[in-house]
Design an enzyme around this catalytic site. Structure first.
Site, PDB file in Angstrom:
ATOM      1  N   TRP A 113       1.284   5.657  -1.679  1.00 42.62           N
ATOM      2  CA  TRP A 113       1.058   6.622  -2.755  1.00 42.62           C
ATOM      3  C   TRP A 113       2.137   6.598  -3.832  1.00 42.62           C
ATOM      4  O   TRP A 113       1.908   7.108  -4.919  1.00 42.62           O
ATOM      5  CB  TRP A 113       0.943   8.039  -2.183  1.00 42.62           C
ATOM      6  CG  TRP A 113      -0.442   8.401  -1.762  1.00 42.62           C
ATOM      7  CD1 TRP A 113      -1.278   7.658  -0.975  1.00 42.62           C
ATOM      8  CD2 TRP A 113      -1.165   9.595  -2.093  1.00 42.62           C
ATOM      9  NE1 TRP A 113      -2.471   8.322  -0.803  1.00 42.62           N
ATOM     10  CE2 TRP A 113      -2.426   9.514  -1.468  1.00 42.62           C
ATOM     11  CE3 TRP A 113      -0.865  10.729  -2.844  1.00 42.62           C
ATOM     12  CZ2 TRP A 113      -3.393  10.530  -1.583  1.00 42.62           C
ATOM     13  CZ3 TRP A 113      -1.824  11.731  -2.950  1.00 42.62           C
ATOM     14  CH2 TRP A 113      -3.070  11.631  -2.327  1.00 42.62           C
ATOM     15  N   TYR A 115       0.834  -1.209   0.000  1.00 40.25           N
ATOM     16  CA  TYR A 115       0.000   0.000   0.000  1.00 40.25           C
ATOM     17  C   TYR A 115       0.868   1.258   0.000  1.00 40.25           C
ATOM     18  O   TYR A 115       1.917   1.285   0.631  1.00 40.25           O
ATOM     19  CB  TYR A 115      -0.894   0.019   1.241  1.00 40.25           C
ATOM     20  CG  TYR A 115      -1.749   1.256   1.304  1.00 40.25           C
ATOM     21  CD1 TYR A 115      -2.920   1.342   0.566  1.00 40.25           C
ATOM     22  CD2 TYR A 115      -1.358   2.357   2.063  1.00 40.25           C
ATOM     23  CE1 TYR A 115      -3.691   2.485   0.592  1.00 40.25           C
ATOM     24  CE2 TYR A 115      -2.129   3.506   2.091  1.00 40.25           C
ATOM     25  CZ  TYR A 115      -3.299   3.569   1.350  1.00 40.25           C
ATOM     26  OH  TYR A 115      -4.065   4.706   1.372  1.00 40.25           O
TER      27      TYR A 115
END
Ligand SMILES: Nc1nc2c(c(=O)[nH]1)N[C@H]1C(S)=C(S)[C@@H](COP(=O)(O)OP(=O)(O)OC[C@H]3O[C@@H](n4cnc5c(=O)[nH]c(N)nc54)[C@H](O)[C@@H]3O)O[C@H]1N2
Ligand SMILES: Nc1nc2c(c(=O)[nH]1)N[C@H]1C(S)=C(S)[C@@H](COP(=O)(O)OP(=O)(O)OC[C@H]3O[C@@H](n4cnc5c(=O)[nH]c(N)nc54)[C@H](O)[C@@H]3O)O[C@H]1N2
Ligand SMILES: [Mo]
Length: 766
Positions: free
Chosen positions: A112, A110
């Site tokens: 960005w 996980y």
């Protein structure tokens, strides 16, 4: 000088200018009237001393091939040539798959990463793992864990609601009362996943102010709205929004102003909710006096706001922080229910919204289409975890967990592989995670910088930054595509994630499946060309790839978006039903009720959080760990902008002057923030912009565990103390905002910050 090239980032588009010697500098995109300063610092930070320059392997892992896990995060690293690193890693992947199967690899990864549709690191990891049999994945996000699971049962997916939000112009024109839970902070609106473009929030707020909209900021911090924007602050304790929303609904009901017709035609379950508001079963009316006791807000102010709701066009909007909490499903569900009571859902500038201010694209409407998308392939492994359950997964292999109505089992993970995310930024209770991180046999990280995540890995492979490669910038929610042309040569021996996986895929005999015979340039062109018809279908004519690459940017601001789905639903709910089981707004959800979860019953309810100001001794303060203004999560924490906002190198902790006085804390003084889970050092910043009893410490200071004092982070990272409990059995979402702490003056010498130091390196065998 005419800029010839652009770069896109989560925090904005920048123009690349070059001086006579060809040295690049960044300037804001000319069409962005309120650019974010974050990105202007990215270039200088790119080649900082923290950059990972060569593949590195933890000494103990190299010597004993994985036998010793205790040295993870403590032992020095040995730098090795790329070929050797890739040989070792491909051999280890083979061994783990052959011995334990693909379900022993956690590849959720996980995070960005960076902007750019092709070089998204996690997408490459997923594709690479998929072509050799799959991996354990993660579902949902830290951003919207509880919200994204509950709202499809109730009204629609969060994404659909976000895409449907009215633009700022419509709000200025139609909205008369704007109640924003968690404010409308300009700090968070700087960014948007995949690439913010024109920054709109501050201009939007000025328009609202100019047209006389009444703005009420509900929450623990007055600072969640720009100074200078006339807004009323209704201070409430963290995690008590649901109680306030219930009382507002009660107030409207008590005056008989609830929209009976709308509730009957467009919702199900009102009767049960009405009975709950009136206290028929529990004998407790959810009125203003009741909510005052829970929220700490004055009863008169609650009653006044209830009296004003719905008399004119009213929009209710909630920041995403509300649902990043224990029972975080409730405030989003209660918001929808309250809006249904007012009956303005689907009217321009009325109803409910999630997070004007949480991301730049909320409040923007142009045509939307699925842009260039790198295909991740098919995952043959079924096992998954809700993303924030990573530590629980490592703690209890084979243990069971509930999720959205079903029971699942945690897999037995032997190898963790991360590319494009920072678990030692994003997870709660990092001391617990650090201990459990020593469980798997091997931890692999592709990283750009020597942050805590890299330092906690066994095999660290240096990745390029988006300034060091060609890519296509596109967010899917904003109106531009950017030809992100390479600006800098890769630092050291850094490679693109794609290149790294190509090297591994070749060794593992799956190169053809992974890369399909294309190099990066060929992929960019192919992905772009595949998106052309999807753009055309919504009226956006994209130029041919070569033209796009030459002109640098396609700007389709102002193209027509589809009509609002809530507007269509309002006009004709039979012809345009919602995707809920009833096709209507579910104030009572039979599906959720049937799951039988005590922590998420069948209608929005006030449920006490595990840690909150209403249930504690006077010593404890509620810690809000919000998003940082000077960076994106942990990204660019080493930049001059982020470090310049520190006090004696520590992250500032906002505390009310009275709370500080009681504790003998002066402005700027170092403080110890602690609870039973851990501690961190921060610097007190006194402000009456936070409610008494509440402290605010932004996330993102690179986790810096002390080697001497167990559980102490030296830098001011709130995840040293946050709690790793799930929002509920329904969503298992991240509940970072539910956390009580003690704060006291730091006594004794301050430990030196070592977050930005490199790990120790040794020669092989040393
Ligand atoms: N206490 C608390 N904790 C929170 C939150 C909170 O409110 N409170 N918020 C949560 C939320 S909403 C989120 S979204 C998460 C964010 O958590 P993350 O998204 O994991 O945080 P980032 O710092 O953005 O991590 C991205 C990492 O990827 C690396 N990277 C960037 N580009 C590339 C690339 O191209 N290749 C590779 N290999 N690496 C790359 C960066 O160096 C960085 O280390 O944090 C969560 N954590
Ligand atoms: N500059 C910058 N912008 C970002 C990010 C970043 O790291 N840096 N991260 C991005 C990401 S990944 C996400 S998910 C979004 C997140 O967007 P959000 O989750 O909405 O952002 P936060 O900053 O966590 O919270 C917003 C405000 O909510 C208030 N708040 C906290 N708890 C409560 C509560 O219980 N009730 C009420 N009423 N208010 C409360 C806090 O005072 C806080 O300032 O932001 C995005 N924007
Ligand atoms: Mo997020």
């Amino acid at each position: 000088m005419k800029p010839s090239t652009y770069t896109a980032s989560h925090w904005g588009i920048y123009e690349i200018q070059r001086d006579a010697q060809g040295v690049p500098s960044l300037a804001p995109w000319a069409r962005d009237t309120d650019p974010s300063p974050i990105g202007l610092h990215a270039l200088a930070a790119n080649n900082a001393p923290q950059r990972i320059l060569r593949p590195a392997i933890r000494a103990g892992w190299l010597d004993r091939q994985g036998a010793s896990r205790e040295g993870r995060g403590k032992e020095p690293f040995v730098e090795v040539p790329w070929d050797e690193a890739l040989d070792l890693l491909s051999g280890e992947l083979r061994r783990v798959i052959d011995t334990h199967g693909n379900a022993a690899i956690y590849g959720g990864s996980y995070g960005w990463g960076s902007a750019g549709r092709f070089h998204g690191a996690a997408a490459h990891l997923h594709r690479f793992l998929n072509v050799q049999g799959g991996y354990v994945r993660s579902v949902d996000s830290y951003s919207l864990g509880a919200g994204s699971v509950v709202t499809p049962h109730v009204v629609a997916s969060v994404d659909a609601v976000l895409a449907d939000s009215d633009d700022w112009e419509t709000l200025a024109q139609h909205t008369r009362l704007l109640v924003c839970f968690g404010g409308l902070p300009a700090k968070t609106a700087q960014t948007d996943f995949g690439g913010a473009g024109r920054h709109r929030l501050r201009d939007g707020l000025r328009r609202l102010a100019a047209s006389g909209v009444r703005i009420v900021n509900v929450g623990p911090s007055r600072e969640d709205i720009e100074p200078g924007i006339p807004a009323q602050w209704l201070p409430i304790r963290p995690n008590t929004d649901t109680a306030l929303m219930l009382a507002l609904a009660h107030g409207v009901l008590a005056e008989g102003r609830h929209d009976r017709a709308f509730l009957a035609s467009h919702s199900v379950g009102w009767e049960r909710f009405e009975a709950y508001l009136l206290g028929h079963a529990d004998g407790v009316a959810k009125d203003a006096a009741w909510a005052a006791g829970i929220t700490g807000a004055p009863r008169e102010q609650i009653a006044e706001l209830a009296g004003a709701l719905g008399r004119e066009r009213t929009l209710l909007t909630a920041m995403w922080s509300l649902q990043r909490a224990h029972h975080g499903e409730q405030p989003f569900w209660a918001l929808v229910a309250l809006a249904a009571v007012l009956g303005q859902i689907g009217l321009p500038g009325g109803g409910f919204a999630f997070g004007y201010g949480a991301a730049n694209s909320v409040g923007h409407r142009s045509a939307r289409f699925a842009g260039p998308t790198f295909p991740q392939g098919r995952n043959a492994v079924d096992a998954f975890i809700p993303v924030a359950r990573i530590a629980d997964m490592l703690a209890q292999p084979g243990g069971s967990f509930d999720y959205n109505g079903r029971t699942h089992r945690y897999p037995d993970i032997r190898l963790v592989y991360w590319a494009g995310g920072n678990p030692f930024h994003h997870h709660q209770d990092l001391n617990r995670l650090a201990a459990l991180w020593r469980g798997p046999e091997t931890v692999v990280a592709h990283e750009q910088f020597w942050n805590a995540h890299a330092k906690m890995a066994d095999i660290v492979l240096p990745a390029t930054t988006s300034l060091e490669r060609d890519d296509i910038g596109f967010s899917g929610r904003e109106a531009h595509l950017v030809a992100m042309r390479q600006v800098l040569a890769p630092a050291g021996e850094a490679r693109d994630d794609f290149e790294i996986f190509r090297g591994l895929a070749q060794r593992l005999g799956v190169l053809a499946e992974y890369a399909e015979g294309r190099d990066a340039g060929q992929w960019l062109r192919a992905l772009y060309e595949e998106a052309l018809p999807r753009a055309h279908a919504v009226g956006v004519e994209l130029p041919a790839f070569d033209v796009f690459w030459e002109q640098g940017i396609v700007d389709f601001e102002g193209t027509a978006p589809p009509r609002s789905f809530l507007q269509r639903f309002r006009e004709d709910p039979a012809a345009h039903p919602l995707k809920t089981p009833s096709g209507k707004i579910e104030i009572w959800s039979e599906a959720i009720a049937s799951f039988g979860y005590d922590d998420c019953p069948g209608h929005p309810s006030w449920l006490e959080p595990a840690e909150w100001l209403g249930a504690t001794d006077a010593q404890q303060l509620h810690l809000v760990s919000d998003q940082p203004a000077t960076k994106l999560h942990s990204q660019l924490d080493h930049s001059a902008l982020s470090r310049g906002a520190r006090v004696d190198e520590r992250e500032p902790l906002t505390i009310h002057p009275e709370d500080a006085r009681e504790r003998g804390i002066q402005d700027g003084q170092a403080v110890r923030v602690w609870n039973t889970r851990g501690a961190c050092v921060a610097a007190a910043r006194l402000s009456d912009g936070v409610l008494r009893g509440v402290v605010r410490l932004a996330t993102g200071a690179w986790f810096d565990p002390s080697a001497e004092v167990p559980g102490l982070d030296k830098h001011g990272n709130p995840n040293a103390v946050t709690s790793d409990l799930p929002a509920s059995r329904l969503s298992q979402g991240c509940a970072a905002q539910t956390c009580l702490v003690q704060v006291e003056p730091w006594s004794g010498p301050l430990p030196a910050v070592s977050a930005f130091e490199l790990p120790r390196f040794v020669a092989r065998g040393g």
